[in-house]
Design a protein around this motif. Structure first.
Motif, PDB file in Angstrom:
ATOM      1  N   HIS A 111       0.815  -1.218   0.000  1.00 61.77           N
ATOM      2  CA  HIS A 111       0.000   0.000   0.000  1.00 61.77           C
ATOM      3  C   HIS A 111       0.851   1.272   0.000  1.00 61.77           C
ATOM      4  CE1 HIS A 111      -3.086  -2.905   0.902  1.00 61.77           C
ATOM      5  NE2 HIS A 111      -2.450  -3.256   1.999  1.00 61.77           N
ATOM      6  N   ASP A 112       2.115   1.141  -0.340  1.00 62.71           N
ATOM      7  CA  ASP A 112       3.021   2.292  -0.375  1.00 62.71           C
ATOM      8  C   ASP A 112       2.659   3.178  -1.559  1.00 62.71           C
ATOM      9  OD1 ASP A 112       5.135   4.082  -0.503  1.00 62.71           O
ATOM     10  OD2 ASP A 112       6.669   2.571  -0.125  1.00 62.71           O
ATOM     11  N   THR A 113       2.225   4.401  -1.290  1.00 65.21           N
ATOM     12  CA  THR A 113       1.806   5.294  -2.371  1.00 65.21           C
ATOM     13  C   THR A 113       2.965   6.110  -2.936  1.00 65.21           C
ATOM     14  OG1 THR A 113       1.248   7.058  -0.815  1.00 65.21           O
ATOM     15  CG2 THR A 113      -0.508   5.505  -1.389  1.00 65.21           C
ATOM     16  N   VAL A 114       4.131   6.093  -2.256  1.00 67.72           N
ATOM     17  CA  VAL A 114       5.285   6.815  -2.778  1.00 67.72           C
ATOM     18  C   VAL A 114       6.038   5.948  -3.777  1.00 67.72           C
ATOM     19  CG1 VAL A 114       7.350   8.133  -2.204  1.00 67.72           C
ATOM     20  CG2 VAL A 114       5.502   7.952  -0.543  1.00 67.72           C
ATOM     21  N   GLN A 115       6.313   4.723  -3.374  1.00 64.86           N
ATOM     22  CA  GLN A 115       7.041   3.782  -4.221  1.00 64.86           C
ATOM     23  C   GLN A 115       6.292   2.456  -4.236  1.00 64.86           C
ATOM     24  OE1 GLN A 115      10.725   4.666  -1.923  1.00 64.86           O
ATOM     25  NE2 GLN A 115      11.694   4.774  -3.927  1.00 64.86           N
ATOM     26  N   PRO A 116       5.294   2.331  -5.092  1.00 71.74           N
ATOM     27  CA  PRO A 116       4.506   1.104  -5.144  1.00 71.74           C
ATOM     28  C   PRO A 116       5.360  -0.109  -5.506  1.00 71.74           C
ATOM     29  CG  PRO A 116       3.402   2.896  -6.298  1.00 71.74           C
ATOM     30  CD  PRO A 116       4.790   3.369  -6.003  1.00 71.74           C
ATOM     31  N   PRO A 117       4.880  -1.289  -5.193  1.00 72.93           N
ATOM     32  CA  PRO A 117       5.659  -2.510  -5.436  1.00 72.93           C
ATOM     33  C   PRO A 117       6.014  -2.701  -6.908  1.00 72.93           C
ATOM     34  CG  PRO A 117       3.776  -2.976  -4.028  1.00 72.93           C
ATOM     35  CD  PRO A 117       3.588  -1.580  -4.538  1.00 72.93           C
ATOM     36  N   LYS A 118       7.163  -3.334  -7.123  1.00 72.85           N
ATOM     37  CA  LYS A 118       7.610  -3.728  -8.448  1.00 72.85           C
ATOM     38  C   LYS A 118       7.795  -5.242  -8.473  1.00 72.85           C
ATOM     39  CE  LYS A 118      10.261   0.566  -9.109  1.00 72.85           C
ATOM     40  NZ  LYS A 118      11.624   1.114  -9.302  1.00 72.85           N
ATOM     41  N   PRO A 119       7.820  -5.836  -9.637  1.00 67.89           N
ATOM     42  CA  PRO A 119       8.108  -7.277  -9.706  1.00 67.89           C
ATOM     43  C   PRO A 119       9.568  -7.560  -9.384  1.00 67.89           C
ATOM     44  CG  PRO A 119       7.932  -6.351 -11.904  1.00 67.89           C
ATOM     45  CD  PRO A 119       7.514  -5.263 -10.962  1.00 67.89           C
ATOM     46  N   ARG A 120       9.843  -8.781  -8.967  1.00 75.03           N
ATOM     47  CA  ARG A 120      11.216  -9.162  -8.635  1.00 75.03           C
ATOM     48  C   ARG A 120      12.173  -8.880  -9.786  1.00 75.03           C
ATOM     49  NH1 ARG A 120      13.865 -13.796  -5.403  1.00 75.03           N
ATOM     50  NH2 ARG A 120      15.878 -14.019  -6.461  1.00 75.03           N
ATOM     51  N   ALA A 121      11.715  -9.092 -11.009  1.00 71.55           N
ATOM     52  CA  ALA A 121      12.584  -8.905 -12.173  1.00 71.55           C
ATOM     53  C   ALA A 121      13.109  -7.480 -12.281  1.00 71.55           C
ATOM     54  CB  ALA A 121      11.845  -9.282 -13.450  1.00 71.55           C
ATOM     55  N   ALA A 122      12.372  -6.510 -11.742  1.00 70.69           N
ATOM     56  CA  ALA A 122      12.821  -5.119 -11.797  1.00 70.69           C
ATOM     57  C   ALA A 122      14.014  -4.875 -10.877  1.00 70.69           C
ATOM     58  CB  ALA A 122      11.671  -4.194 -11.419  1.00 70.69           C
ATOM     59  N   TYR A 123      14.160  -5.698  -9.858  1.00 69.89           N
ATOM     60  CA  TYR A 123      15.245  -5.518  -8.893  1.00 69.89           C
ATOM     61  C   TYR A 123      16.484  -6.350  -9.214  1.00 69.89           C
ATOM     62  CZ  TYR A 123      11.579  -3.374  -6.040  1.00 69.89           C
ATOM     63  OH  TYR A 123      10.567  -2.578  -5.583  1.00 69.89           O
ATOM     64  N   GLU A 124      16.310  -7.424  -9.928  1.00 66.44           N
ATOM     65  CA  GLU A 124      17.419  -8.359 -10.140  1.00 66.44           C
ATOM     66  C   GLU A 124      18.655  -7.726 -10.782  1.00 66.44           C
ATOM     67  OE1 GLU A 124      15.398 -11.470 -12.200  1.00 66.44           O
ATOM     68  OE2 GLU A 124      14.944 -12.575 -10.340  1.00 66.44           O
ATOM     69  N   HIS A 129      19.934  -4.884 -10.259  1.00 72.01           N
ATOM     70  CA  HIS A 129      20.644  -4.118  -9.234  1.00 72.01           C
ATOM     71  C   HIS A 129      21.217  -5.008  -8.140  1.00 72.01           C
ATOM     72  CE1 HIS A 129      19.431  -0.247 -10.803  1.00 72.01           C
ATOM     73  NE2 HIS A 129      18.155  -0.591 -10.769  1.00 72.01           N
ATOM     74  N   PHE A 130      20.655  -6.207  -7.973  1.00 75.21           N
ATOM     75  CA  PHE A 130      21.014  -7.075  -6.864  1.00 75.21           C
ATOM     76  C   PHE A 130      21.390  -8.458  -7.386  1.00 75.21           C
ATOM     77  CE2 PHE A 130      17.883  -4.021  -5.202  1.00 75.21           C
ATOM     78  CZ  PHE A 130      18.593  -3.467  -4.137  1.00 75.21           C
ATOM     79  N   PRO A 131      22.634  -8.658  -7.803  1.00 72.79           N
ATOM     80  CA  PRO A 131      23.047  -9.969  -8.313  1.00 72.79           C
ATOM     81  C   PRO A 131      22.913 -11.095  -7.289  1.00 72.79           C
ATOM     82  CG  PRO A 131      24.677  -8.286  -8.850  1.00 72.79           C
ATOM     83  CD  PRO A 131      23.710  -7.653  -7.911  1.00 72.79           C
ATOM     84  N   ALA A 132      22.897 -10.742  -5.994  1.00 72.53           N
ATOM     85  CA  ALA A 132      22.768 -11.761  -4.941  1.00 72.53           C
ATOM     86  C   ALA A 132      21.428 -11.609  -4.223  1.00 72.53           C
ATOM     87  CB  ALA A 132      23.920 -11.650  -3.957  1.00 72.53           C
ATOM     88  N   LEU A 133      20.372 -11.386  -4.998  1.00 71.38           N
ATOM     89  CA  LEU A 133      19.044 -11.216  -4.415  1.00 71.38           C
ATOM     90  C   LEU A 133      18.555 -12.542  -3.834  1.00 71.38           C
ATOM     91  CD1 LEU A 133      16.674  -9.283  -3.924  1.00 71.38           C
ATOM     92  CD2 LEU A 133      15.786  -9.925  -6.180  1.00 71.38           C
ATOM     93  N   VAL A 134      18.363 -12.557  -2.533  1.00 72.38           N
ATOM     94  CA  VAL A 134      17.923 -13.771  -1.840  1.00 72.38           C
ATOM     95  C   VAL A 134      16.409 -13.926  -1.921  1.00 72.38           C
ATOM     96  CG1 VAL A 134      17.799 -14.917   0.415  1.00 72.38           C
ATOM     97  CG2 VAL A 134      19.901 -13.727  -0.284  1.00 72.38           C
ATOM     98  N   ALA A 135      15.697 -12.806  -1.754  1.00 71.11           N
ATOM     99  CA  ALA A 135      14.232 -12.867  -1.766  1.00 71.11           C
ATOM    100  C   ALA A 135      13.658 -11.490  -2.036  1.00 71.11           C
ATOM    101  CB  ALA A 135      13.709 -13.399  -0.429  1.00 71.11           C
ATOM    102  N   HIS A 136      12.449 -11.500  -2.584  1.00 80.48           N
ATOM    103  CA  HIS A 136      11.650 -10.282  -2.744  1.00 80.48           C
ATOM    104  C   HIS A 136      10.280 -10.572  -2.151  1.00 80.48           C
ATOM    105  CE1 HIS A 136       8.678  -7.871  -5.241  1.00 80.48           C
ATOM    106  NE2 HIS A 136       9.273  -6.988  -4.469  1.00 80.48           N
ATOM    107  N   ARG A 137       9.834  -9.716  -1.229  1.00 86.56           N
ATOM    108  CA  ARG A 137       8.563  -9.929  -0.554  1.00 86.56           C
ATOM    109  C   ARG A 137       7.736  -8.657  -0.563  1.00 86.56           C
ATOM    110  NH1 ARG A 137      11.080 -13.118   4.751  1.00 86.56           N
ATOM    111  NH2 ARG A 137      11.953 -14.864   3.549  1.00 86.56           N
ATOM    112  N   VAL A 138       6.440  -8.827  -0.713  1.00 88.48           N
ATOM    113  CA  VAL A 138       5.507  -7.709  -0.636  1.00 88.48           C
ATOM    114  C   VAL A 138       4.759  -7.828   0.684  1.00 88.48           C
ATOM    115  CG1 VAL A 138       3.551  -6.543  -1.697  1.00 88.48           C
ATOM    116  CG2 VAL A 138       5.292  -7.623  -3.144  1.00 88.48           C
TER     117      VAL A 138
END
Length: 300
Positions: free
Chosen positions: A250-263, A265-274
């Motif tokens: 429910h973040d109105t400043v920075q709404p959620p993105k899919p995991r693929a949008a973060y990957e 930037h984060f080569p060692a991404l362990v998890a993405h949670r909403v």
């Protein structure tokens, strides 16, 4: 303050940092970093949960908040991202923390992301709400769609002197408005708000906040001491430490993105949670925020 926490002040870099420390000094060190316009109170329940797991939990008040003070009147009251990162590095040094997990959102998430990106050997892992919080200042002048721009009214307001006077005169009202807008499903109490609002009476709060929201658009110069760090951040470096990214549903400043949008930037991404939360994830969903940290250290 979290149950059992000790409030102390330490000289770290250009600041006398006020912090709250709880848990076991022999446990896994965790540094929890608040955002704007919030303070250490947002981590009370998270800190309690982590301390119960045996962690060494450190929750500082950022520059311009609470009882944290600059050691010299001559130090620029900068709110730029590099300044926040160097504050975190200095705190890790003075406390002798070995490879702490760093976690944060908003300004605190930015400090945690910058340190994790540029000094990855100094931290053991990262939990970041809203993902890659390193500012791309060179791209900040590019207009976005109006529905996106309207969310940032408070930033543009502070670009003018009327906004500066408004923030100085109405610190609590300004913050309360943003709490409501950014977390529309969070029914925070006036008692909870008042507990954080006293931190905005810091004598440097207005100057640090205004500088932050002007520097990120290239409208004012930064502190010369941080020029090399800002140059490195302009390259938008990847964050290679093990990371958990959290989004607020429910973040109105920075709404959620899919995991693929973060990957990227984060080569060692362990998890993405909403999370079922708005912008202030640790205070709105403390159990989930704490679990992200304990899951990360279990994965290391």
């Amino acid at each position: 303050m979290a149950s059992g926490a000790e409030r102390i002040q330490v000289r770290a870099g250009v600041l006398d940092v006020t912090l709250e420390r709880s848990g076991s000094r022999d446990g896994r060190p965790v540094v929890l970093l608040h955002g704007f316009p919030y303070d250490a109170r947002c981590y009370d329940e998270v800190a309690r949960l982590l301390a119960a797991e045996g962690a060494d939990v450190v929750v500082p008040y950022l520059r311009g908040y609470g009882e944290t003070r600059f050691t010299q009147a001559s130090t620029p009251r900068s709110g730029q991202q590099a300044a926040l990162a160097h504050d975190l590095l200095a705190l890790i040094d003075v406390l002798g923390l070995e490879s702490p997990l760093v976690a944060g959102y908003d300004w605190g998430g930015r400090a945690a992301c910058v340190v994790s990106a540029l000094w990855p050997r100094r931290v053991g892992g990262l939990v970041t709400a809203t993902g890659y919080n390193i500012q791309d200042i060179a791209a900040s002048s590019t207009p976005r769609r109006p529905e996106l721009e309207r969310r940032l009214w408070y930033q543009y307001y502070l670009h003018g002197e009327r906004g500066v006077r408004g923030l100085a005169a109405y610190r609590s009202e300004f913050a309360r408005q943003l709490w409501r807008e950014w977390s529309p499903t969070w029914g925070f109490s006036e008692t909870a708000f008042a507990a954080s609002a006293r931190s905005f009476d810091n004598p440097d709060f207005v100057d640090v906040v205004v500088h932050s929201y002007r520097h990120r658009y290239g409208l004012v110069a930064g502190d010369p001491a941080y020029e090399p760090t800002e140059a490195a951040l302009a390259l938008q470096p990847p964050i290679t430490v093990p990371t958990v990214v959290l989004d607020g549903e429910h973040d109105t400043v920075q709404p959620p993105k899919p995991r693929a949008a973060y990957e990227p930037h984060f080569p060692a991404l362990v998890a993405h949670r909403v999370l079922n939360a708005g912008h202030n994830a640790p205070q709105e969903a403390p159990a989930d925020f704490a679990r992200a940290i304990t899951d990360l250290w279990a994965a290391l």
